[in-house]
Scaffold this motif. Structure first.
Motif, short mmCIF file in Angstrom:
data_model
loop_
_atom_site.label_atom_id
_atom_site.label_comp_id
_atom_site.label_asym_id
_atom_site.label_seq_id
_atom_site.Cartn_x
_atom_site.Cartn_y
_atom_site.Cartn_z
N THR A 103 2.25 4.06 12.52
CA THR A 103 3.06 5.26 12.35
C THR A 103 3.61 5.34 10.94
OG1 THR A 103 3.68 5.38 14.68
CG2 THR A 103 5.16 6.44 13.09
N ALA A 104 3.34 6.45 10.27
CA ALA A 104 3.75 6.62 8.88
C ALA A 104 3.35 8.01 8.41
CB ALA A 104 3.09 5.58 7.99
N VAL A 105 3.84 8.36 7.24
CA VAL A 105 3.29 9.50 6.51
C VAL A 105 2.13 8.97 5.67
CG1 VAL A 105 3.72 11.32 4.84
CG2 VAL A 105 5.51 10.67 6.47
N TYR A 106 0.99 9.61 5.79
CA TYR A 106 -0.20 9.18 5.07
C TYR A 106 -0.47 10.12 3.90
CZ TYR A 106 -1.39 5.74 8.60
OH TYR A 106 -1.38 4.63 9.42
N TYR A 107 -0.74 9.50 2.75
CA TYR A 107 -0.97 10.24 1.52
C TYR A 107 -2.36 9.93 0.96
CZ TYR A 107 4.16 10.51 1.43
OH TYR A 107 5.47 10.73 1.76
N CYS A 108 -3.02 10.93 0.44
CA CYS A 108 -4.21 10.63 -0.34
C CYS A 108 -3.84 10.69 -1.81
CB CYS A 108 -5.39 11.54 -0.01
SG CYS A 108 -5.27 13.22 -0.59
N ALA A 109 -4.58 9.94 -2.61
CA ALA A 109 -4.30 9.82 -4.03
C ALA A 109 -5.60 9.74 -4.80
CB ALA A 109 -3.45 8.58 -4.29
N ALA A 110 -5.57 10.26 -6.03
CA ALA A 110 -6.77 10.30 -6.86
C ALA A 110 -6.53 9.58 -8.17
CB ALA A 110 -7.16 11.76 -7.13
N SER A 111 -7.52 8.77 -8.55
CA SER A 111 -7.47 8.04 -9.80
C SER A 111 -8.58 8.55 -10.70
CB SER A 111 -7.64 6.54 -9.54
OG SER A 111 -7.71 5.82 -10.75
N ARG A 112 -8.18 9.07 -11.85
CA ARG A 112 -9.14 9.77 -12.69
C ARG A 112 -9.81 8.90 -13.73
NH1 ARG A 112 -8.45 15.88 -14.57
NH2 ARG A 112 -10.59 16.23 -15.20
N TRP A 113 -9.08 8.00 -14.34
CA TRP A 113 -9.58 7.34 -15.53
C TRP A 113 -10.02 5.93 -15.29
CZ3 TRP A 113 -10.38 11.15 -18.55
CH2 TRP A 113 -9.51 12.23 -18.60
N GLY A 114 -11.26 5.64 -15.63
CA GLY A 114 -11.76 4.29 -15.65
C GLY A 114 -11.86 3.66 -14.29
N PRO A 115 -12.32 2.45 -14.22
CA PRO A 115 -12.38 1.76 -12.93
C PRO A 115 -10.98 1.41 -12.46
CG PRO A 115 -12.93 0.26 -14.70
CD PRO A 115 -12.80 1.62 -15.32
N LYS A 138 10.45 1.90 4.83
CA LYS A 138 9.57 0.96 4.13
C LYS A 138 9.00 1.59 2.87
CE LYS A 138 8.23 -1.74 8.19
NZ LYS A 138 7.10 -2.34 8.93
N GLU A 139 8.49 0.73 2.00
CA GLU A 139 7.84 1.23 0.80
C GLU A 139 6.45 1.74 1.11
OE1 GLU A 139 10.05 -1.58 -2.55
OE2 GLU A 139 7.89 -1.73 -2.24
N ARG A 140 5.98 2.61 0.27
CA ARG A 140 4.63 3.13 0.42
C ARG A 140 3.63 1.99 0.15
NH1 ARG A 140 3.49 8.87 -2.19
NH2 ARG A 140 3.90 7.72 -4.13
N GLU A 141 2.56 1.95 0.95
CA GLU A 141 1.59 0.86 0.82
C GLU A 141 0.17 1.39 0.84
OE1 GLU A 141 2.03 -1.80 4.14
OE2 GLU A 141 1.37 -0.31 5.61
N PHE A 142 -0.69 0.66 0.17
CA PHE A 142 -2.12 0.97 0.14
C PHE A 142 -2.74 0.76 1.51
CE2 PHE A 142 -6.35 1.23 -1.50
CZ PHE A 142 -7.08 0.23 -0.89
N VAL A 143 -3.64 1.66 1.88
CA VAL A 143 -4.35 1.53 3.15
C VAL A 143 -5.85 1.36 2.92
CG1 VAL A 143 -4.93 2.66 5.33
CG2 VAL A 143 -2.63 2.90 4.39
N ALA A 144 -6.43 2.25 2.11
CA ALA A 144 -7.87 2.19 1.90
C ALA A 144 -8.22 2.89 0.59
CB ALA A 144 -8.62 2.86 3.05
N GLY A 145 -9.33 2.47 -0.01
CA GLY A 145 -9.79 3.09 -1.24
C GLY A 145 -11.30 3.19 -1.26
N ILE A 146 -11.80 4.12 -2.07
CA ILE A 146 -13.24 4.32 -2.16
C ILE A 146 -13.59 4.68 -3.60
CG2 ILE A 146 -13.09 6.77 -1.48
CD1 ILE A 146 -15.75 6.29 0.09
N THR A 147 -14.67 4.09 -4.10
CA THR A 147 -15.09 4.36 -5.46
C THR A 147 -15.65 5.77 -5.62
OG1 THR A 147 -17.22 3.32 -4.93
CG2 THR A 147 -15.55 1.94 -5.98
N ARG A 148 -15.86 6.15 -6.86
CA ARG A 148 -16.28 7.52 -7.16
C ARG A 148 -17.59 7.90 -6.48
NH1 ARG A 148 -13.38 5.42 -11.05
NH2 ARG A 148 -11.87 6.74 -12.14
#
Length: 126
Positions: free
Chosen positions: A91-103, A43-53
């Protein structure tokens, strides 16, 4: 270059819990919005959760609402994902990701994120 290292994955029975952590090398960690994604086999990678700065706002994929909780500790440069009531379909591989610029305009979009970890495997047995 920001380094993101995930930990906490493993094998758990359905109904169980896991806590994933992501440690960032960046001292200005509070400048980054953070997200968790996952990719199941075939399957394609999918968003799970996000949190603001500042940690004030969180966002979730519909199917994990009420079961998963994202949180962050800016003083420790970490973001976590608490996963309860796990299901085999988590069941999946879980990745964290960082967004640096702007909202973040679209938390689901991978191109909103500038840095990615290597991933940690989560396997939920039925």
């Amino acid at each position: 270059q920001v380094q993101l290292v995930e930990s906490g994955g493993g094998l758990v029975q359905a109904g169980g819990s896991l806590r994933l952590s992501c440690a960032a090398s960046e001292r200005t960690f509070s400048n980054f919005a953070m997200g968790w994604f996952r990719q199941a086999p075939g399957k394609e990678r999918e968003f799970v959760a996000g949190i603001t700065r500042d940690g004030r706002y969180t966002y979730y994929k519909e199917s994990v609402k009420g079961r998963f909780t994202i949180s962050r500790e800016n003083a420790k440069n970490t973001v976590s994902l608490r996963m309860n009531s796990l299901k085999p379909e988590d069941t999946a591989v879980y990745y964290c990701a960082a967004s640096r610029w702007g909202p973040v305009r679209d938390w689901y979009a991978e191109d909103e994120y500038d840095y990615w970890g290597q991933g940690t495997q989560v396997t939920v047995s039925s």
